[in-house]
Design a protein around this motif. Structure first.
Motif, mmCIF file in Angstrom:
data_model
loop_
_atom_site.group_PDB
_atom_site.id
_atom_site.type_symbol
_atom_site.label_atom_id
_atom_site.label_comp_id
_atom_site.label_asym_id
_atom_site.label_seq_id
_atom_site.Cartn_x
_atom_site.Cartn_y
_atom_site.Cartn_z
ATOM 1 N N GLY A 114 0.793 -1.203 0.000
ATOM 2 C CA GLY A 114 0.000 0.000 0.000
ATOM 3 C C GLY A 114 0.841 1.275 0.000
ATOM 4 O O GLY A 114 2.008 1.297 0.413
ATOM 5 N N ALA A 115 0.250 2.355 -0.517
ATOM 6 C CA ALA A 115 0.887 3.671 -0.536
ATOM 7 C C ALA A 115 -0.127 4.694 -0.042
ATOM 8 O O ALA A 115 -1.334 4.505 -0.182
ATOM 9 C CB ALA A 115 1.352 4.016 -1.953
ATOM 10 N N SER A 116 0.357 5.780 0.552
ATOM 11 C CA SER A 116 -0.559 6.778 1.098
ATOM 12 C C SER A 116 0.068 8.154 1.046
ATOM 13 O O SER A 116 1.289 8.308 0.881
ATOM 14 C CB SER A 116 -0.939 6.431 2.540
ATOM 15 O OG SER A 116 0.202 6.476 3.373
ATOM 16 N N PHE A 117 -0.797 9.168 1.167
ATOM 17 C CA PHE A 117 -0.364 10.563 1.242
ATOM 18 C C PHE A 117 -1.309 11.257 2.224
ATOM 19 O O PHE A 117 -2.526 11.103 2.129
ATOM 20 C CB PHE A 117 -0.429 11.234 -0.133
ATOM 21 C CG PHE A 117 -0.148 12.718 -0.093
ATOM 22 C CD1 PHE A 117 1.149 13.188 -0.022
ATOM 23 C CD2 PHE A 117 -1.188 13.640 -0.111
ATOM 24 C CE1 PHE A 117 1.403 14.552 0.015
ATOM 25 C CE2 PHE A 117 -0.938 15.000 -0.072
ATOM 26 C CZ PHE A 117 0.372 15.468 -0.010
ATOM 27 N N CYS A 118 -0.757 12.010 3.174
ATOM 28 C CA CYS A 118 -1.568 12.621 4.218
ATOM 29 C C CYS A 118 -1.190 14.090 4.400
ATOM 30 O O CYS A 118 -0.026 14.475 4.174
ATOM 31 C CB CYS A 118 -1.386 11.894 5.561
ATOM 32 S SG CYS A 118 -1.811 10.142 5.515
ATOM 33 N N GLU A 119 -2.176 14.882 4.812
ATOM 34 C CA GLU A 119 -1.931 16.267 5.207
ATOM 35 C C GLU A 119 -2.798 16.583 6.420
ATOM 36 O O GLU A 119 -3.922 16.092 6.526
ATOM 37 C CB GLU A 119 -2.256 17.240 4.072
ATOM 38 C CG GLU A 119 -1.158 17.352 3.028
ATOM 39 C CD GLU A 119 -1.312 18.580 2.155
ATOM 40 O OE1 GLU A 119 -2.245 19.370 2.435
ATOM 41 O OE2 GLU A 119 -0.515 18.756 1.223
ATOM 42 N N THR A 120 -2.272 17.415 7.296
ATOM 43 C CA THR A 120 -3.032 17.872 8.458
ATOM 44 C C THR A 120 -3.622 19.254 8.153
ATOM 45 O O THR A 120 -2.899 20.158 7.711
ATOM 46 C CB THR A 120 -2.135 17.948 9.697
ATOM 47 O OG1 THR A 120 -1.628 16.638 9.980
ATOM 48 C CG2 THR A 120 -2.930 18.452 10.895
ATOM 49 N N ILE A 121 -4.947 19.370 8.329
ATOM 50 C CA ILE A 121 -5.607 20.651 8.082
ATOM 51 C C ILE A 121 -6.190 21.173 9.388
ATOM 52 O O ILE A 121 -6.525 20.405 10.292
ATOM 53 C CB ILE A 121 -6.720 20.519 7.016
ATOM 54 C CG1 ILE A 121 -7.863 19.647 7.542
ATOM 55 C CG2 ILE A 121 -6.181 19.967 5.713
ATOM 56 C CD1 ILE A 121 -9.097 19.695 6.670
ATOM 57 N N ILE A 122 -6.300 22.463 9.476
ATOM 58 C CA ILE A 122 -6.920 23.125 10.630
ATOM 59 C C ILE A 122 -8.099 23.942 10.105
ATOM 60 O O ILE A 122 -7.941 24.802 9.236
ATOM 61 C CB ILE A 122 -5.930 24.030 11.379
ATOM 62 C CG1 ILE A 122 -4.766 23.184 11.932
ATOM 63 C CG2 ILE A 122 -6.634 24.784 12.495
ATOM 64 C CD1 ILE A 122 -3.699 23.989 12.617
#
Length: 583
Positions: A114-122
């Motif tokens: 598996g592969a993933s991409f994440c970002e944290t938003i406020i």
């Protein structure tokens, strides 16, 4: 052996020098990525306002058209882009003010981990000019799946439009204005968690503001416990069933073998199983399952959990059978088994061989209930079981029979890690667990299998690496002379001899030569590897040559030709080389 022509291989070796003619496969994972499409509500500070804000995300990465993937918020899946047709590659979410980790993840055949991409938003609080919105919720009377939601616009003027959402999915309904449908009705799955939101828009609140309620569907259900008492009456076959809880606002539903009987509303149910039950639940002696379910305020019949007990109804006037049978031989291995007792209409007969059901006569007019069976050599237990309606005792009779002859035996071996210790597993044969199995290595007795040999292997530690002749032997009453099974075992790393080969030009050809390994009396060679001047020779599809006979085209020059004989337990193999001069 087959001939393998590799003279065309030189082009493959040259053209695919950087792409490999070896046929290797490398895992390739997509570089996942997405962007925030609508980010005017995503800020760098947090807020404590409870309203929800819409944020859109769009996936964008190489190979996206052929890659199924899913969206996650705080490790919870919120959307899937699995089907490759009609995808918009967008996820639109409703967020309360706060911090969130948004991810896209994918698994493909070339990327099993598996592969993933994440970002944290406020997410920032909504426009302070937005009004407070609310709605009421009620469960439909008598059910846990019908829910009504009514928008409350009291004190809010100039509502431009409003929208309903369930678990972030907009519910289509006519609500173009304040005069639209303020009422939403939905059928929900009991036990599932739902988040229902109402979002409104006003001229002062153009981005909208929301109010949400989260709940577990059906949690409002209140069903009384439905246990009941069983009382056998004086008359044989007559029983009374009494509900433990007796209330005027409760309806009682009684079941016999999953068929509804009795009067709804009666907390006491009485039934005679030996009466004439024509058109009702079949009566007579036997086993019956009695169940009770109820219907009460805030508890439907479907929501009520049935409580069941089993009642055994006997009839002492029924006489039980005394089964007997005789054995008649057809030939040395085929026998006929014939019932030798009075069989009543409706009796059920079953024939077993070594506890395995083999035949059940159907009781037709032409059926004489006999059982014919062809045996392999060995000892068997033959049993006849008879069931009669009204007779609750198990009636079964058994006889043993021995068929002369020796069974087919064999075994499998398994090495204990990388040691010289091996486990030997005998394959199943008739009465294996009651037969002594003796083991021999190189003709010498080394021990016997433990009890229950079918499940307990025989363990043996060899003194050193080598090739051994291992045998298992048995003797049985039907096989008094005994029978054995043997195989050759290669223990440890034992390499084959070096594969000496000859070469000679092929007639009527130009610069083509044949290389042939001399005959080897070695049954454990798994294949060969050929080298020219240290380069491994491979087939046009990139696989190494494994034959003992190859053809190759050589121009004038000096060459070192090597052949390596391989075996499963010799990692390095044995090599033979010779240098030849081509004029």
């Amino acid at each position: 052996m087959k001939k393998l022509s590799i003279w065309l291989l030189l082009s493959c070796v040259t053209a695919l020098f950087f792409t490999s003619c070896e046929g290797e496969i490398f895992e390739s994972c997509p570089d996942m990525a997405f962007e925030i499409v609508k980010n005017d509500t995503v800020k760098t500070k947090t807020s404590k306002i409870d309203s929800l804000i819409e944020v859109s995300f769009k996936a964008n990465f190489s190979g996206i058209e052929n890659t199924p993937y899913e969206w996650f918020v705080n490790d919870s899946i919120v959307d899937s882009e699995i089907a490759l047709d009609n995808r918009d590659h967008k996820y639109v979410g409703l967020f309360a003010p706060g911090s969130y980790e948004v991810c896209i993840r994918a698994e493909t055949p070339d990327c099993p981990e598996g592969a993933s991409f994440c970002e944290t938003i406020i997410v920032e609080e909504p426009n302070s000019n937005c009004p407070d919105v609310n709605f009421t919720m009620e469960i439909e009377p008598g059910t846990s799946i019908g829910y009504g939601f009514l928008a409350d616009f009291e004190g809010i003027e100039n509502v431009t439009s409003f929208q309903w959402f369930i678990n972030n999915q907009q519910i289509e309904s006519p609500n173009d204005s304040q005069m639209g449908s303020k009422y939403l009705y939905e059928v929900l799955e009991p036990g599932e968690t739902y988040n229902v939101c109402l979002k409104i828009f006003t001229p002062e609140c153009i981005d909208g503001t929301s109010f949400c309620k989260q709940f577990v569907a059906g949690s409002e259900v209140e069903c009384p416990i439905t246990t009941f008492e069983v009382q056998a009456q004086e008359n044989e076959g007559n029983y009374k069933f009494i509900a433990e809880i007796q209330r005027e606002d409760v309806l009682y539903y009684w079941y016999i073998n999953d068929t509804l009987v009795g009067d709804a509303g009666n907390a006491v149910f009485q039934y005679d199983f030996l009466q004439d039950n024509s058109g009702q639940v079949p009566g007579g002696p036997g086993e019956y399952k009695i169940c009770l379910a109820i219907e009460a305020p805030n508890c439907t019949l479907e929501q009520s959990e049935k409580t069941c007990v089993t009642v055994l109804v006997e009839n002492t006037t029924v006489s039980c059978p005394e089964p007997l049978f005789i054995i008649e031989p057809i030939n040395e291995t085929t026998k006929m088994f014939i019932p030798d007792f009075e069989i009543n209409e409706g009796d059920t007969l079953q024939w077993f061989v070594n506890n395995q059901l083999q035949f059940e006569p159907m009781g037709a007019a032409w059926d004489d209930y006999t059982f014919t069976y062809q045996f392999e050599p060995g000892t068997y237990e033959i049993c006849l079981k008879v069931e009669r309606e009204g007779c609750n005792d198990e009636k079964i009779v058994c006889k043993n029979i021995t068929i002369a002859g020796c069974p087919d035996i064999s075994f499998n071996e398994e090495q204990d890690a990388d040691s010289l210790s091996y486990f030997f597993y005998p394959n199943a044969f008739t009465d294996i667990d009651n037969t002594q199995i003796d083991w021999f290595v190189a003709g010498s007795f080394v021990g016997s299998s433990p009890e229950n040999a079918h499940n307990n292997p025989f363990s043996y530690q060899f003194g050193k690496a080598g090739i051994y002749y291992v045998c298992m032997k048995i003797e049985t009453p039907s096989c008094p002379s005994g029978v054995e099974y043997c195989k050759t075992i290669v223990v440890g790393e034992v390499c084959p001899p070096a594969p000496v080969f000859d070469y000679y030009p092929i007639p009527n050809s130009v610069d083509r030569y044949q290389f042939s390994v001399r005959e080897l009396e070695w049954s454990f060679i798994s294949g060969y590897r050929w080298y020219i001047n240290g380069e491994l020779l491979v087939t046009p599809n990139g696989n190494p040559f494994t034959d003992n006979l190859i053809e190759y085209q050589l121009t004038a020059g000096t060459y070192t030709i090597c052949a390596v004989a391989m075996s499963d337990n010799c990692r390095e193999g044995s090599e033979f080389c010779r240098t030849i001069q081509i004029e």
